[in-house]
Design an enzyme around this catalytic site. Structure first.
Site, PDB file in Angstrom:
ATOM      1  N   ASP A   1       0.866  -1.182   0.000  1.00 29.60           N
ATOM      2  CA  ASP A   1       0.000   0.000   0.000  1.00 29.60           C
ATOM      3  C   ASP A   1       0.902   1.232   0.000  1.00 29.60           C
ATOM      4  O   ASP A   1       1.537   1.547   1.018  1.00 29.60           O
ATOM      5  CB  ASP A   1      -0.897   0.017   1.247  1.00 29.60           C
TER       6      ASP A   1
ATOM      7  N   LYS B   1      -7.139   3.244  -2.707  1.00 28.20           N
ATOM      8  CA  LYS B   1      -7.448   3.201  -1.274  1.00 28.20           C
ATOM      9  C   LYS B   1      -7.653   4.625  -0.777  1.00 28.20           C
ATOM     10  O   LYS B   1      -6.915   5.535  -1.159  1.00 28.20           O
ATOM     11  CB  LYS B   1      -6.280   2.516  -0.550  1.00 28.20           C
TER      12      LYS B   1
ATOM     13  N   LYS C   1     -10.382   0.115  -1.593  1.00 27.03           N
ATOM     14  CA  LYS C   1     -10.177  -0.117  -0.159  1.00 27.03           C
ATOM     15  C   LYS C   1     -10.460   1.153   0.635  1.00 27.03           C
ATOM     16  O   LYS C   1      -9.675   2.094   0.596  1.00 27.03           O
ATOM     17  CB  LYS C   1      -8.735  -0.583   0.090  1.00 27.03           C
TER      18      LYS C   1
END
Length: 258
Positions: A102, A165, A199
């Site tokens: 990430d 995300k 996400k």
């Protein structure tokens, strides 16, 4: 099973169970990995700082849950615009054995008008990842405006992101339903639902929250889209609430509130 319980079970299996505290220890990460294994199924992944990837891998293997993926973070949490550092951190994360990375998008550079550095950073980090899943954190709560959130999501996808995300969980405003809708609409409108996931992270704390987020994904992208290769929740305290909703107790309580 009630609708809420069904949503709670679905959400549990989509969780990236997270600890990203400055004072994290091996013991905290071992406890997190133990919590990823529940009586009703395992979380999709754990999300931890890179230095803890080896201990997480060992713990997950020893407890018989090697299918729980290990996600880690790079260029975190500030989203600086130094591509070389972000790429070096990403290569190191891969070398540690992470299954997923990430990375934080250089959102301040984008706010200042520089779209190129973000595209290049994501592109080069994806090259460093190879087949490893790359999720890109765009920090919606700092971008704030719909035009910027959609533009950033688009840049990430064009540069090769596997997931977009919302947030690091380290700024005042993290995931919100409004921001989630904007990002899901970009995935739909670009026609990339097969290859790009979403996400929400930070602020998803209850089964009711998770149910609302999943209903939105079902509405925008179809009821069978949000599987664990297309949808994750970045959270920690959510797990206890989901287990309570499912009337199951966790092995150990998680004091964090990500």
């Amino acid at each position: 099973m009630s609708d809420l319980k069904a949503a709670a079970l679905r959400a549990l299996k989509l969780m990236d169970l997270t600890t990203l505290n400055d004072n994290d220890t091996d013991e905290a990460v071992i406890a997190l990995c133990k919590n990823a294994k529940t009586a009703v199924g395992n979380t999709a992944a754990v999300c931890i700082y890179p230095r803890f990837v080896p201990i997480a891998k060992k713990t997950l293997r020893e407890q018989g849950t090697p299918d729980v993926r290990i996600a880690t973070v790079t260029n975190f949490p500030h989203g600086n615009d130094d591509i070389a550092i972000a790429v070096a951190e990403t290569k190191a994360a891969v070398a540690y054995g992470a299954d997923e990375v990430d990375v934080v998008f250089p959102y301040r550079a984008l706010i200042a008008g520089n779209e190129t550095v973000g595209f290049e950073l994501v592109k080069q980090c994806k090259e460093a990842c190879g087949d490893i899943l790359l999720k890109v954190i765009i920090e919606t709560g700092e971008l704030k405006e719909e035009a910027l959130i959609k533009k950033t999501s688009q840049i990430c996808i064009e540069a090769g992101a596997n997931f977009i995300k919302t947030s690091t969980g380290k700024v005042p405003v993290n995931a919100t339903p409004e921001y989630a809708r904007m990002m899901l609409e970009v995935i739909r409108d670009m026609g990339v639902a097969k290859t790009v996931g979403f996400k929400p992270a930070g602020g998803v704390r209850t089964a009711e929250d998770a149910q609302a987020y999943l209903a939105m994904a079902d509405d925008i992208l179809g009821g069978d889209w949000a599987d664990n290769m297309h949808y994750r929740f970045g959270a920690s305290s959510l797990l206890t609430n989901l287990l309570n909703t499912l009337e199951v107790t966790a092995e150990t309580a998680d004091p964090s509130a990500y």
